[in-house]
Design an enzyme around this catalytic site. Structure first.
Site, PDB file in Angstrom:
ATOM      1  N   HIS A   1       9.886   2.568  56.363  1.00  0.00           N
ATOM      2  CA  HIS A   1       8.599   2.854  56.384  1.00  0.00           C
ATOM      3  C   HIS A   1       8.269   4.208  56.204  1.00  0.00           C
ATOM      4  CE1 HIS A   1       4.841   0.904  57.957  1.00  0.00           C
ATOM      5  NE2 HIS A   1       4.666   2.418  58.393  1.00  0.00           N
TER       6      HIS A   1
ATOM      7  N   ASP B 176       4.490   6.382  55.218  1.00  0.00           N
ATOM      8  CA  ASP B 176       3.001   6.106  55.163  1.00  0.00           C
ATOM      9  C   ASP B 176       2.410   7.322  54.200  1.00  0.00           C
ATOM     10  OD1 ASP B 176       1.892   4.172  56.529  1.00  0.00           O
ATOM     11  OD2 ASP B 176       2.904   4.999  58.319  1.00  0.00           O
TER      12      ASP B 176
ATOM     13  N   GLU C 259       1.644  -3.320  55.671  1.00  0.00           N
ATOM     14  CA  GLU C 259       1.732  -3.292  57.195  1.00  0.00           C
ATOM     15  C   GLU C 259       0.420  -3.773  57.749  1.00  0.00           C
ATOM     16  OE1 GLU C 259       2.793   0.069  60.440  1.00  0.00           O
ATOM     17  OE2 GLU C 259       1.794   0.844  58.719  1.00  0.00           O
TER      18      GLU C 259
ATOM     19  N   HIS D 101      -0.491  -5.659  62.532  1.00  0.00           N
ATOM     20  CA  HIS D 101      -0.390  -4.061  62.921  1.00  0.00           C
ATOM     21  C   HIS D 101      -0.717  -4.393  64.399  1.00  0.00           C
ATOM     22  CE1 HIS D 101      -1.553   0.039  62.793  1.00  0.00           C
ATOM     23  NE2 HIS D 101      -0.035   0.296  62.519  1.00  0.00           N
TER      24      HIS D 101
ATOM     25  N   HIS E 266       5.497  -4.252  65.291  1.00  0.00           N
ATOM     26  CA  HIS E 266       4.299  -4.230  65.859  1.00  0.00           C
ATOM     27  C   HIS E 266       3.829  -5.654  66.304  1.00  0.00           C
ATOM     28  CE1 HIS E 266       2.396  -0.260  64.760  1.00  0.00           C
ATOM     29  NE2 HIS E 266       3.118  -0.314  63.479  1.00  0.00           N
TER      30      HIS E 266
ATOM     31  N   HIS F  35      10.125  -0.304  61.328  1.00  0.00           N
ATOM     32  CA  HIS F  35      10.204   0.703  62.128  1.00  0.00           C
ATOM     33  C   HIS F  35       9.706   0.765  63.825  1.00  0.00           C
ATOM     34  CE1 HIS F  35       6.112  -0.328  61.024  1.00  0.00           C
ATOM     35  NE2 HIS F  35       5.422   0.751  61.627  1.00  0.00           N
TER      36      HIS F  35
ATOM     37  N   ASP G  51       8.925   6.421  59.614  1.00  0.00           N
ATOM     38  CA  ASP G  51       7.661   6.422  59.954  1.00  0.00           C
ATOM     39  C   ASP G  51       6.913   7.807  59.371  1.00  0.00           C
ATOM     40  OD1 ASP G  51       5.103   5.302  60.276  1.00  0.00           O
ATOM     41  OD2 ASP G  51       5.200   4.889  62.422  1.00  0.00           O
TER      42      ASP G  51
END
Length: 401
Positions: A43, A45, A147, A174, A216, A237, A344
């Protein structure tokens, strides 16, 4: 009393060791392992970092990855970190009231343009074999990960279209519940796991060959998805709740389900999810943000809220050793074939000392070498476990089709 004093001395010495820089020999050893292995991070971003960049938002050319950038990810640092493959998170905010599919398509388009812009560094991959081929060619194999299941807007057709665009995992939620799955951060629960349509989503992901990502999600959703899925699941993650007791981490009862499923927990580096001392400070901030963010209309407002909540709060420092503790805990509970790495980066701001950008993976592997890990087990952690899960998902897809 003597036993207690000796225990305190041992703990103090261990903490000193965690905080110290890695021994040169261990660091060199770690770099050799990563040069040979495929370090497949679960993961990152970067697409959202480019989209929300303050100077040139969404400008792929201006956010030049051949040069140092403001965020945590660029090509020189990826090379220094030994990264061999990456799931790029094409995140869209679940708190937004509309436009999920449009934003999702924009994020996919943005990251595909990034990959195409740097052909010497990145290679779009659709299968585990293509990840291995990219490694042999000296490129970073690149897959996309959605995500949050809100992005499909309750459409299995949209899910299939995203697969065709290169998406190879979807995080079922999420920080907000969907119409068919519960998040760990959105209480009270709406479905107590997966709804019947949520089970259909998991089955369709199996048919497509798309990995089911349970980061999540609530523990009930985790358990339901593992029950329904014919293919291994991943946590792209996450960390272990048995070490750091926050709602989004994976409880022991779920970790114990992974050997029979073949799934993989990819340990995150975010300090509030790895270190309980940090979590005591940050978890109330996350909960307050999640409560208030739903009332805001724009991404800029949500970003400003988070910065406001963090202002004046002193977050404890932590170290690479705390991430290694998480890895070793999951190894003890689930087994060495069920752990991976999911940093992450570019999705948070609080990192362990020595593990604050994509150049620093060797520090973590050096710490595990110091603790006695074999090269074979380090390669499983680095990427072979998640590649095995991906290969099995591909086989399940062939069987179902």
């Amino acid at each position: 009393m003597r036993t207690a004093i000796l225990g305190f001395i041992a703990l103090f010495a261990a903490n000193l060791a965690f905080a110290a820089p890695p021994a040169p020999a261990d660091l060199e050893h770690a770099r050799r392992v990563l040069a040979d292995a495929i370090l497949f991070d679960g993961h990152n971003d970067l697409p959202w970092a480019i989209r929300t960049d303050k100077k040139t938002p969404g400008d792929v050319a201006a956010y030049d990855l051949r040069q140092p950038v403001a965020g945590q990810t660029d090509i020189p640092r990826l090379r220094a970190g030994g990264v061999g493959a990456q799931f790029w998170s094409v995140y869209t905010p679940g708190e937004a009231k509309e436009g999920h599919a449009r934003t999702q398509l924009e994020q996919i388009d943005l990251m595909r343009r990034v990959i195409a812009r740097y052909p010497e560094a990145f290679q779009l991959a659709g299968t585990a074999q293509e990840i291995r081929d990219a490694k042999k060619a000296g490129r970073i194999g690149s897959m996309l990960g959605i995500e949050g299941g809100h992005a499909i807007e309750n459409s299995l057709g949209a899910l299939g279209a995203y697969y065709d665009l290169g998406v190879r995992y979807m995080t079922l939620t999420h920080n907000t519940n969907t119409d068919w799955a519960d998040s760990a951060a959105d209480l009270p629960a709406r479905h107590h796991g997966l709804s019947p349509f949520g089970e259909q989503v998991v089955s369709e992901m199996n048919r497509l060959g798309m990995l089911v990502d349970l980061s999540h999600t609530s523990p009930e959703t985790m358990a339901d998805a593992i029950r329904v899925s014919r293919a291994p699941v991943i946590f792209s993650h996450s960390s272990a709740k048995g070490v750091c007791d926050v709602p989004r981490n994976v409880p022991d009862e779920v970790l114990k389900m992974l050997p029979s499923n073949g799934g993989v927990v990819m340990i995150t580096f975010v300090t509030g999810f790895t270190d309980p001392d940090v979590a005591r400070v940050t978890q109330p901030l996350f909960e307050e943000f999640n409560r208030r963010a739903r009332e805001l209309k724009t991404d800029a407002e949500r970003t400003a809220l988070f910065e406001q909540l963090k202002a004046g709060v002193k977050i404890p420092t932590t170290t690479v050793g705390k991430v290694a503790d998480q890895i070793e805990y999951v190894r003890r509970v689930a087994g060495v074939r069920h752990i991976g790495i999911g940093g992450d980066f570019d999705g948070n701001t609080e990192w362990p000392e020595g593990l604050s950008d994509v150049s620093m993976y060797p520090n973590l592997f050096a710490e595990l070498i110091r603790r006695g890990w074999s090269d074979a087990d380090l390669k499983l952690l680095a990427g072979e476990n998640v590649l095995r899960a991906l290969e099995r998902a591909e086989a399940v897809s062939r069987e179902m089709n």
